[in-house]
Design a protein around this motif. Structure first.
Motif, PDB file in Angstrom:
ATOM      1  N   THR A 171      -1.804   5.271  -4.411  1.00  0.00           N
ATOM      2  CA  THR A 171      -2.803   6.310  -4.191  1.00  0.00           C
ATOM      3  C   THR A 171      -2.107   7.665  -4.193  1.00  0.00           C
ATOM      4  O   THR A 171      -1.201   7.908  -3.383  1.00  0.00           O
ATOM      5  CB  THR A 171      -3.531   6.115  -2.847  1.00  0.00           C
ATOM      6  N   LYS A 227      -8.038  12.153  -4.242  1.00  0.00           N
ATOM      7  CA  LYS A 227      -7.297  10.899  -4.351  1.00  0.00           C
ATOM      8  C   LYS A 227      -7.587  10.193  -5.671  1.00  0.00           C
ATOM      9  O   LYS A 227      -8.720  10.138  -6.128  1.00  0.00           O
ATOM     10  CB  LYS A 227      -7.636   9.984  -3.176  1.00  0.00           C
ATOM     11  N   GLU A 228      -6.517   9.671  -6.260  1.00  0.00           N
ATOM     12  CA  GLU A 228      -6.616   8.882  -7.477  1.00  0.00           C
ATOM     13  C   GLU A 228      -5.688   7.689  -7.368  1.00  0.00           C
ATOM     14  O   GLU A 228      -4.600   7.787  -6.771  1.00  0.00           O
ATOM     15  CB  GLU A 228      -6.223   9.694  -8.710  1.00  0.00           C
ATOM     16  N   GLN A 229      -6.100   6.568  -7.971  1.00  0.00           N
ATOM     17  CA  GLN A 229      -5.221   5.412  -8.027  1.00  0.00           C
ATOM     18  C   GLN A 229      -4.458   5.424  -9.340  1.00  0.00           C
ATOM     19  O   GLN A 229      -5.039   5.637 -10.418  1.00  0.00           O
ATOM     20  CB  GLN A 229      -6.010   4.109  -7.890  1.00  0.00           C
ATOM     21  N   LEU A 265      -0.421  -0.736  -7.069  1.00  0.00           N
ATOM     22  CA  LEU A 265      -1.304   0.413  -7.212  1.00  0.00           C
ATOM     23  C   LEU A 265      -0.900   1.460  -6.193  1.00  0.00           C
ATOM     24  O   LEU A 265      -0.604   1.146  -5.032  1.00  0.00           O
ATOM     25  CB  LEU A 265      -2.757  -0.003  -6.981  1.00  0.00           C
ATOM     26  N   ARG A 325      -3.253   6.864 -14.732  1.00  0.00           N
ATOM     27  CA  ARG A 325      -4.493   6.640 -13.978  1.00  0.00           C
ATOM     28  C   ARG A 325      -4.984   5.213 -14.192  1.00  0.00           C
ATOM     29  O   ARG A 325      -4.849   4.649 -15.281  1.00  0.00           O
ATOM     30  CB  ARG A 325      -5.581   7.623 -14.425  1.00  0.00           C
ATOM     31  N   ASP A 356       0.854  -1.193   0.000  1.00  0.00           N
ATOM     32  CA  ASP A 356       0.000   0.000   0.000  1.00  0.00           C
ATOM     33  C   ASP A 356       0.883   1.234   0.000  1.00  0.00           C
ATOM     34  O   ASP A 356       1.643   1.467   0.947  1.00  0.00           O
ATOM     35  CB  ASP A 356      -0.906  -0.028   1.240  1.00  0.00           C
ATOM     36  N   THR A 372       1.005   5.489  -0.625  1.00  0.00           N
ATOM     37  CA  THR A 372       0.278   6.749  -0.765  1.00  0.00           C
ATOM     38  C   THR A 372       1.281   7.885  -0.875  1.00  0.00           C
ATOM     39  O   THR A 372       2.189   8.013  -0.035  1.00  0.00           O
ATOM     40  CB  THR A 372      -0.655   7.005   0.433  1.00  0.00           C
TER      41      THR A 372
END
Length: 231
Positions: free
Chosen positions: A65, A72-74, A63, A96, A3, A5
């Motif tokens: 963030t 927020k966009e992945q 992926l 994107r 994860d 970010t």
């Protein structure tokens, strides 16, 4: 799946000069987000977490963030431009991600089972890595962080190909989608190459010197005897 970010903000001051000023400030990295139905957007991402993230292999097959001004966009990493002489990233490109659309990514290969491989343990074979990653296609939710290459059953002379890999559910090989001719090898167990050691080289040189000495014509010594007789 790991994860990640990253945070940042929209860049309104654009151009090469603006990017240079941003890099000189040493707090953010210029970047762009593109793809999907939205227009490309120039952004600046916070440098500290970004640099820690790119040190991890998983970052490039995960992926991500992006939290840009609270929106927020992945995304996934598509490209990093690096300074030619310094350990710096000068620009980052992010694509994107649409949860309903398949994407293609290069996923790293992790070799396992080397300690149990008969071709290495019992037959003195050598492991050769023929590919460090493969390109796969899948929905974002199925994107693997890496793929395992199990060599525990390999013997001397064996090769594992892309088709031998166990791909997770929903993941396909881009190469194999083009036909069997694209089923490239990823690892093989081969005979060790025999190199010449330094000691062997010295022995060979000594032997060659001895052969040269033994091949010298006997006329030299006879000439010396004739001279001695004359004296």
């Amino acid at each position: 799946m790991s994860d990640y970010t990253l945070t940042g903000n929209v860049r309104h001051d654009l151009g090469k000069g603006a990017s240079r000023r941003l890099r000189r400030a040493n707090l953010q990295v210029p970047a762009i987000i593109y793809g999907g139905t939205k227009a490309p957007q120039a952004i600046a991402i916070d440098k500290t977490i970004f640099y820690k993230s790119i040190d991890e292999e998983a970052f490039f097959s995960s992926l991500i963030t992006l939290d840009i001004d609270g929106q927020k966009e992945q995304v996934v990493v598509r490209d990093l431009q690096r300074h030619p002489h310094k350990p710096l990233v000068t620009h980052a490109d992010f694509l994107r991600v649409d949860a309903a659309q398949e994407l293609t990514m290069n996923v790293p290969l992790h070799v396992i089972g080397e300690e149990d491989c008969r071709g290495i343990k019992e037959q003195d074979g050598v492991l050769h890595i023929l590919a460090t990653d493969i390109e796969v296609s899948c929905l974002p939710k199925h994107l693997p962080e890496y793929l395992e290459v199990d060599i525990s059953d390999l013997e001397l002379g064996d090769t594992l190909h892309i088709s031998d890999l166990k791909l997770p559910e929903g993941v396909t090989s881009v190469a194999l989608s083009h036909g069997e001719d694209h089923d490239a090898g990823v690892v093989s167990i081969t005979h060790p190459t025999r190199g010449t050691t330094e000691g062997d080289e010295e022995e060979e040189q000594a032997a060659e010197a001895g052969e040269s000495a033994s091949e010298e014509p006997e006329s030299d010594s006879s000439e010396g005897d004739e001279e001695n007789k004359g004296e």
